[in-house]
Design a protein around this motif. Structure first.
Motif, mmCIF file in Angstrom:
data_model
loop_
_atom_site.group_PDB
_atom_site.id
_atom_site.type_symbol
_atom_site.label_atom_id
_atom_site.label_comp_id
_atom_site.label_asym_id
_atom_site.label_seq_id
_atom_site.Cartn_x
_atom_site.Cartn_y
_atom_site.Cartn_z
ATOM 1 N N GLY A 155 0.361 -1.004 0.086
ATOM 2 C CA GLY A 155 0.170 -0.075 -0.208
ATOM 3 C C GLY A 155 1.048 1.216 -0.049
ATOM 4 O O GLY A 155 0.093 2.515 0.024
ATOM 5 N N ASN A 156 2.116 0.957 -0.087
ATOM 6 C CA ASN A 156 3.094 2.795 0.147
ATOM 7 C C ASN A 156 3.930 2.808 -1.709
ATOM 8 O O ASN A 156 4.443 2.977 -1.430
ATOM 9 C CB ASN A 156 3.975 2.058 1.055
ATOM 10 N N GLY A 157 3.781 2.514 -2.646
ATOM 11 C CA GLY A 157 4.027 2.245 -3.911
ATOM 12 C C GLY A 157 3.511 4.226 -4.025
ATOM 13 O O GLY A 157 2.419 4.125 -4.302
ATOM 14 N N ALA A 158 4.766 4.215 -4.522
ATOM 15 C CA ALA A 158 5.211 6.025 -4.299
ATOM 16 C C ALA A 158 5.593 6.007 -5.675
ATOM 17 O O ALA A 158 6.452 5.324 -6.859
ATOM 18 C CB ALA A 158 6.424 6.441 -3.773
ATOM 19 N N GLY A 159 5.050 7.481 -6.482
ATOM 20 C CA GLY A 159 5.694 8.327 -7.527
ATOM 21 C C GLY A 159 7.644 8.015 -7.963
ATOM 22 O O GLY A 159 8.177 7.715 -7.926
ATOM 23 N N ILE A 160 7.789 8.912 -6.171
ATOM 24 C CA ILE A 160 9.743 8.816 -5.650
ATOM 25 C C ILE A 160 9.624 8.171 -4.399
ATOM 26 O O ILE A 160 8.825 8.569 -3.690
ATOM 27 C CB ILE A 160 9.963 10.074 -6.132
ATOM 28 N N ARG A 161 10.444 7.382 -4.182
ATOM 29 C CA ARG A 161 10.710 6.573 -2.959
ATOM 30 C C ARG A 161 12.231 7.290 -2.768
ATOM 31 O O ARG A 161 13.193 6.802 -3.420
ATOM 32 C CB ARG A 161 10.868 5.336 -3.064
ATOM 33 N N ALA A 162 11.964 8.549 -2.019
ATOM 34 C CA ALA A 162 13.801 8.967 -1.619
ATOM 35 C C ALA A 162 14.054 8.385 -0.669
ATOM 36 O O ALA A 162 13.642 8.512 0.841
ATOM 37 C CB ALA A 162 13.058 10.368 -0.806
ATOM 38 N N ARG A 206 -2.779 -1.380 4.768
ATOM 39 C CA ARG A 206 -2.489 -1.808 5.976
ATOM 40 C C ARG A 206 -1.938 -0.056 6.710
ATOM 41 O O ARG A 206 -2.216 -0.370 8.105
ATOM 42 C CB ARG A 206 -1.450 -2.951 5.439
ATOM 43 N N ALA A 207 -1.649 0.305 6.431
ATOM 44 C CA ALA A 207 -1.327 1.631 6.865
ATOM 45 C C ALA A 207 -2.042 2.778 5.847
ATOM 46 O O ALA A 207 -1.902 2.352 4.342
ATOM 47 C CB ALA A 207 -0.186 1.628 7.252
ATOM 48 N N GLN A 232 -8.063 10.057 0.896
ATOM 49 C CA GLN A 232 -8.119 9.199 2.137
ATOM 50 C C GLN A 232 -7.236 9.423 3.637
ATOM 51 O O GLN A 232 -7.181 10.390 4.886
ATOM 52 C CB GLN A 232 -8.225 7.902 2.549
ATOM 53 N N GLY A 233 -5.349 9.275 2.835
ATOM 54 C CA GLY A 233 -3.961 10.073 3.506
ATOM 55 C C GLY A 233 -4.337 11.534 3.618
ATOM 56 O O GLY A 233 -5.868 12.042 3.622
ATOM 57 N N HIS A 234 -3.879 11.587 4.225
ATOM 58 C CA HIS A 234 -3.440 13.604 4.139
ATOM 59 C C HIS A 234 -2.686 13.436 3.074
ATOM 60 O O HIS A 234 -1.765 13.201 2.409
ATOM 61 C CB HIS A 234 -2.610 14.323 5.353
#
Length: 352
Positions: A155-162, A206-207, A232-234
């Motif tokens: 559930g944390n697929g990101a455009g960019i993971r820094a 999950r989060a 849903q998230g911020h």
């Protein structure tokens, strides 16, 4: 024979021998005699460490030239991941317009990755189970690229993971990802975002994932950017020591289901100037637009400044700022529109 040589002779000798001279070396040297003839011979020389360093610096400057790697269907590198495998520190990667079902892992420091024109889209593919771009490197700049539909099982697929130190983004778009940007803890890192769009990102599985979520870094600075229709998230969640938001639009719109517009869960300095914020009718958390310290104030909070912002409430009654820290928040010349709004809950002052 030990000779004293000029830097020009050492320079020439280095060119011939193709190895950096040391304080005592044997190299090829050209010598011009009084009669005009030139001879070339191998000389044993003693030179200072400074002269050796200068000679090496002169000769390695050319070999250290940064390169431009072109990416596209008719270019040397067909996909961004092709370029990522060979890029070197200091290089620029230019991606031709088009849609790329591709992801890339960047490990070389001090690189720029940019769209060579409008319409550069990376979509639907993630690397390392994390993101479309996974950035392990330091001092990376990303310009003019659209990242969309990053989805992974956790559930944390990101455009960019820094995951490195220092990331700068200019004129990028993050559309329909689980996280727009997700940044790991890196206490010395700064993330700077300018003129970028974050639209319809966020999910809670999950989060919760967010428009942008940064861990414990030194600075998050966002300017002239747009967050819209987060789900849903911020819109913005930051554990940075200092978060600066200048002249952004942070809006739910009619269909956004976000929680907070801005969440600073562990405290830290927060400066918000000239932003336009809106809490929409479908927002899933009507308690407040800006929340500070709700997960425990675990870092210094030297400053909380809100100046010249405009906040519109299109939902049930809400707070603008809810401050759970002991640091007084300063609200100066903010404008409130729409349904009922309490400007500040917690320590601080409100000046109109």
């Amino acid at each position: 024979m030990i000779e004293s040589l000029t830097i020009n002779q050492v320079y020439y000798g280095y060119m011939r021998g193709m190895s950096c001279p040391h304080s005592f070396s044997s190299i090829f040297v050209n010598t011009t005699h009084p009669n005009g003839t030139v001879t070339m011979a191998t000389h044993a020389i003693r030179i200072s460490s400074t002269l050796a360093a200068l000679a090496c610096a002169f000769m390695t400057m050319g070999s250290a030239q940064a390169a431009t790697l072109n990416v596209g269907p008719h270019q040397t590198y067909k996909t961004p991941s092709d370029a990522a495998r060979v890029v070197k520190a200091g290089d620029t990667v230019k991606i031709k317009p088009g849609t790329y079902y591709n992801c890339a892992v960047w490990t070389k420091n001090n690189i720029t990755i940019e769209g060579a024109g409008p319409g550069v889209v990376l979509t639907d593919t993630t690397c390392e189970g994390k993101a479309i771009f996974v950035v392990h490197a330091n001092d990376v700049t990303v310009n003019n690229i659209t990242f969309q539909r990053a989805v992974v099982p956790d559930g944390n697929g990101a455009g960019i993971r820094a995951e490195g130190v220092n990331l700068t983004l200019n004129n990028d778009k993050f559309l329909h990802n689980q996280d727009g940007i997700l940044a790991a803890d890196s206490p010395k890192s700064s993330i700077i975002i300018r003129n970028s769009d974050f639209v319809h990102n966020g999910v809670c599985l999950r989060a919760c994932a967010h428009g942008i979520y940064v861990g414990h870094i030194a600075l998050l600075k966002i300017e002239h950017s747009r967050f819209y229709d987060t789900q849903q998230g911020h819109h913005i969640k930051s554990r940075a020591a200092r978060t600066v938001l200048i002249d952004n639009n942070i809006e739910d719109g009619p269909n956004g289901t976000a929680s907070y517009e801005v969440d600073i869960p562990n405290g830290g300095a927060l400066v918000m100037i000239g932003n336009v914020l809106e809490k929409g009718p479908k927002n899933q958390n009507h308690t407040t637009a800006v929340m500070i310290g709700e997960e425990g104030v675990t870092q210094p909070t030297p400053e909380l400044l809100f100046k010249d912002n405009t906040f519109t409430n299109d939902g049930p009654p809400t707070d603008f700022v809810r401050n759970i820290t002991a640091t007084p928040a300063q609200l100066i010349n903010n404008t409130f529109k729409g349904n009922a709004i309490i400007p500040l809950v917690g320590a601080g002052s409100v000046v109109h």
